[in-house]
Design an enzyme around this catalytic site. Structure first.
Site, PDB file in Angstrom:
ATOM      1  N   ARG A   1     -97.064  28.542 -44.537  1.00 43.85           N
ATOM      2  CA  ARG A   1     -96.270  29.238 -45.551  1.00 43.85           C
ATOM      3  C   ARG A   1     -97.252  30.010 -46.410  1.00 43.85           C
ATOM      4  O   ARG A   1     -98.239  29.443 -46.881  1.00 43.85           O
ATOM      5  CB  ARG A   1     -95.518  28.197 -46.380  1.00 43.85           C
ATOM      6  CG  ARG A   1     -94.560  28.722 -47.424  1.00 43.85           C
ATOM      7  CD  ARG A   1     -93.641  27.578 -47.786  1.00 43.85           C
ATOM      8  NE  ARG A   1     -92.768  27.823 -48.899  1.00 43.85           N
ATOM      9  CZ  ARG A   1     -93.048  27.448 -50.146  1.00 43.85           C
ATOM     10  NH1 ARG A   1     -94.195  26.886 -50.444  1.00 43.85           N
ATOM     11  NH2 ARG A   1     -92.160  27.651 -51.095  1.00 43.85           N
TER      12      ARG A   1
ATOM     13  N   CYS B   1     -87.199  19.912 -42.239  1.00 45.78           N
ATOM     14  CA  CYS B   1     -86.878  18.518 -42.581  1.00 45.78           C
ATOM     15  C   CYS B   1     -87.202  18.231 -44.040  1.00 45.78           C
ATOM     16  O   CYS B   1     -87.736  19.063 -44.757  1.00 45.78           O
ATOM     17  CB  CYS B   1     -87.663  17.582 -41.673  1.00 45.78           C
ATOM     18  SG  CYS B   1     -89.440  17.665 -41.968  1.00 45.78           S
TER      19      CYS B   1
ATOM     20  N   HIS C   1     -86.962  18.964 -51.584  1.00 45.56           N
ATOM     21  CA  HIS C   1     -87.124  19.635 -52.887  1.00 45.56           C
ATOM     22  C   HIS C   1     -86.773  18.659 -53.999  1.00 45.56           C
ATOM     23  O   HIS C   1     -87.497  18.530 -54.983  1.00 45.56           O
ATOM     24  CB  HIS C   1     -86.170  20.832 -53.039  1.00 45.56           C
ATOM     25  CG  HIS C   1     -86.317  21.892 -51.998  1.00 45.56           C
ATOM     26  ND1 HIS C   1     -85.258  22.687 -51.614  1.00 45.56           N
ATOM     27  CD2 HIS C   1     -87.373  22.308 -51.277  1.00 45.56           C
ATOM     28  CE1 HIS C   1     -85.670  23.548 -50.700  1.00 45.56           C
ATOM     29  NE2 HIS C   1     -86.945  23.338 -50.478  1.00 45.56           N
TER      30      HIS C   1
ATOM     31  N   ALA D   1     -90.753  18.646 -44.988  1.00 43.53           N
ATOM     32  CA  ALA D   1     -91.113  20.060 -45.118  1.00 43.53           C
ATOM     33  C   ALA D   1     -90.768  20.572 -46.520  1.00 43.53           C
ATOM     34  O   ALA D   1     -91.525  21.331 -47.128  1.00 43.53           O
ATOM     35  CB  ALA D   1     -90.390  20.895 -44.066  1.00 43.53           C
TER      36      ALA D   1
HETATM   37 FE1  CFM Z   1     -86.463  28.751 -52.499  1.00 38.39          FE
HETATM   38 FE2  CFM Z   1     -85.939  30.031 -50.487  1.00 38.39          FE
HETATM   39 FE3  CFM Z   1     -86.940  27.527 -50.360  1.00 38.39          FE
HETATM   40 FE4  CFM Z   1     -88.459  29.595 -51.269  1.00 38.39          FE
HETATM   41 FE5  CFM Z   1     -89.555  29.973 -48.795  1.00 38.39          FE
HETATM   42 FE6  CFM Z   1     -86.991  30.388 -48.062  1.00 38.39          FE
HETATM   43 FE7  CFM Z   1     -88.000  27.934 -47.907  1.00 38.39          FE
HETATM   44 MO1  CFM Z   1     -88.861  29.825 -46.285  1.00 38.39          MO
HETATM   45  S1  CFM Z   1     -86.981  30.832 -52.098  1.00 38.39           S
HETATM   46  S2  CFM Z   1     -88.255  27.588 -51.979  1.00 38.39           S
HETATM   47  S3  CFM Z   1     -90.417  30.353 -50.764  1.00 38.39           S
HETATM   48  S4  CFM Z   1     -84.998  28.216 -50.971  1.00 38.39           S
HETATM   49  S5  CFM Z   1     -88.717  31.574 -47.747  1.00 38.39           S
HETATM   50  S6  CFM Z   1     -85.173  31.348 -48.985  1.00 38.39           S
HETATM   51  S7  CFM Z   1     -86.722  28.928 -46.552  1.00 38.39           S
HETATM   52  S8  CFM Z   1     -90.063  28.332 -47.564  1.00 38.39           S
HETATM   53  S9  CFM Z   1     -87.384  26.048 -48.787  1.00 38.39           S
END
Ligand code: CFM
Length: 530
Positions: free
Chosen positions: A85, A51, A182, A54
């Protein structure tokens, strides 16, 4: 029937209409194709997304070690984003708060009467016990629904405790996936923290920030080690083992390196506008990609000492792993793989697998956007839907006092044609024809793909991993690295090769057979006779 059609074949007309554009089978190697992405998942489908909360708290803000990040909401949200994580952090000054879980633990009565008082109390307690310089507040779904004014609480806390306090309205439902979180985290960091320090550029040094590197399994440490060997000064890693104190001064960097484009391209772009810092898309996963990234950095700085040292370090790091690597290459040659991860890694790992002789035949992202698949040149043609418009777009302006260009613009233009400067070409261009890519993959599609392609190994997340293992297929987690890592740069490539080898060659696979392969699972008689 093409493999793509086989997957879509079982869907009802309505679901078919939605999913058909999210599944692409590449027609030509090295050529991009259009894919549907960053849109709502179909309710009821078992998908792998997280989500908005997250993405904000868990992914981008969580790894900052010297801030107290309070989850304002029911205890479950805080609990499930606590240490799951593997963004490792050091403890250089005794201020590493990431092993703690800070939450307001909202109860039913708080939902009815409001939780602002409780949030104030939580900040007060955290300040008294931990004395942080900065407190971050992240809200969860119910907070947005009941309308707690977390921004007002942040302003109150700044005055009451003379610390910085930033509130993030990152309710889980805001946006279609963690990708929204993000963006919200990027905006908040940019608005309130980045560039607020008063450090001056480090003259005579080549300083870099590594953006979109979260130090999973120690990747950020390994990349920093290699960069420091060459002679770079690694100013800040965003945000793996990152610090609030550090990122305040991140505006003095000469160059921003972008590792995960999806989660942090917003900050890269905004720092360019505000402070003039150029960004380079790097990939430190895989030997050839690491070498490319290091050489492109050297080209950017154009310093003979750095250029020579780059080659020396490449040769040395490579020599240290070749013997062992050859063994794994021999064992892995000819194998096939499927990779389903979040929004960057499915691309990043393909080059490494190729070097090991492993062909990636299936790829998938949970929440990437079209530019991550097709390259940034599609950005102007992406239409914003209502969900995307829900996320604030902030505009930053040039900071006259801190704006600084490291290389002249003529050279910048010249370099832009040669290296991935302010450019991300996307994943599709690095994939072979016939390869299937699935956006926002669900359990059914994953199972079906396994059945059709039968890859030798599957790199996945926690939700899909055990589904593979139960079917007798080796699987490795690419989010947390299953307690292993680092996987970055040269040593990391060797670790990855070893782990992949161990997964495929584990003797356990010879000893198990899925029960449904040997015994019938359906019993009964036809015709009604007992
Ligand atoms: Fe970038 Fe990723 Fe992500 Fe990531 Fe991660 Fe991920 Fe993620 Mo899991 S590199 S930041 S450190 S998009 S592995 S493929 S899904 S936490 S949001």
């Amino acid at each position: 029937m093409q493999e793509r059609e086989k997957i879509l074949d079982n869907y009802t007309a309505k679901v078919f209409k939605n999913r058909k554009d999210h599944i692409v089978q590449l027609e030509e190697s090295g050529v991009s194709q259009e894919i549907a992405a960053n849109s709502r998942s179909i309710p009821g489908m078992m998908v792998n997304r997280g989500c908005c909360y997250a993405g904000c708290k868990g992914v981008v803000l969580g790894p900052l070690r010297d801030v107290v990040t309070i989850t304002h909401g029911p205890v479950g949200c805080g609990f499930y984003s606590w240490g799951t994580r593997r963004n490792k952090a050091n403890n250089p000054d005794g201020r590493n708060f990431i092993q703690y879980c800070f939450t307001t633990d909202m109860q039913e009565s708080d939902i009815v009467f409001g939780g602002e008082k409780k949030l104030k109390q939580a900040i007060k307690e955290a300040v008294e016990i931990f004395h942080p310089e900065c407190v971050l507040i992240c809200s969860t779904c119910p907070i947005g629904l009941i309308g707690d004014d977390i921004q007002a609480v942040a302003t109150w806390a700044q005055e009451a405790f003379k610390i910085q306090c930033v509130a993030f309205s990152c309710e889980g439902y805001r946006g279609v996936s963690q990708s929204a979180g993000h963006h919200i985290a990027n905006n908040g960091l940019m608005k309130h923290i980045i560039g607020t320090g008063d450090a001056l550029p480090h003259a005579g040094k080549h300083t870099v920030n590594i953006l979109g590197e979260y130090n999973i399994g120690g990747d950020g440490w390994e990349t920093s080690r290699v960069l420091k060997r060459i002679g770079y000064e690694v100013l800040n890693v965003f945000t793996g083992d990152g610090s609030y104190e550090g990122i305040k001064d991140s505006h003095i960097a000469d160059l921003n390196l972008v590792m995960c484009h999806r989660s942090i391209n917003y900050i890269a772009e905004m720092m360019k506008t505000k402070y003039g810092i150029d960004w380079l898309k790097v990939n430190c996963i895989g030997i050839q990609e690491t070498i490319r990234s290091l050489r492109e950095m050297a080209m950017y700085f154009n310093d003979p000492v750095i250029t020579a040292k780059t080659e020396e370090v490449i040769a040395d790091e490579y020599a240290a792993i070749t013997g062992d690597l050859d063994f794994y290459k021999e064992k892995l040659a000819g194998k096939t793989a499927g990779i389903f991860v979040g929004g960057s890694r499915t691309h990043h790992y393909q080059s490494l697998l190729k070097e090991l002789g492993v062909k990636t035949i299936i790829g998938g992202y949970e929440f990437a956007h079209r530019d991550d698949y097709e390259g940034r040149d599609v950005l102007p043609s992406i239409k914003l839907d209502a969900d995307s418009k829900n996320i604030e777009e902030i505009t930053v302006n040039k900071d006259e006092a801190k704006y600084r260009l490291v290389i002249d613009r003529e050279r910048f233009e010249e370099l832009k044609d040669k290296i991935e400067l302010e450019e991300y070409k996307g994943m599709f261009r690095d994939m072979d024809s016939g390869t299937i890519t699935v956006d926002d993959f669900n359990h059914y599609e994953t199972e079906k793909l396994m059945e059709i392609f039968k890859p030798d190994i599957f790199y996945s997340g926690i939700k899909d991993k055990y589904m593979m293992v139960k079917a007798g297929m080796p699987a490795r987690q690419l989010h947390s690295y299953d307690y292993s890592g680092p996987y970055s740069c040269f040593q990391g490539a060797l670790n990855f090769a070893r782990d992949s080898y161990m997964a495929i060659y584990a003797p356990a696979w010879k000893l198990i057979e899925a029960p449904w392969k040997t015994t019938s699972t359906l019993m009964g008689k036809i015709g009604g006779a007992q």
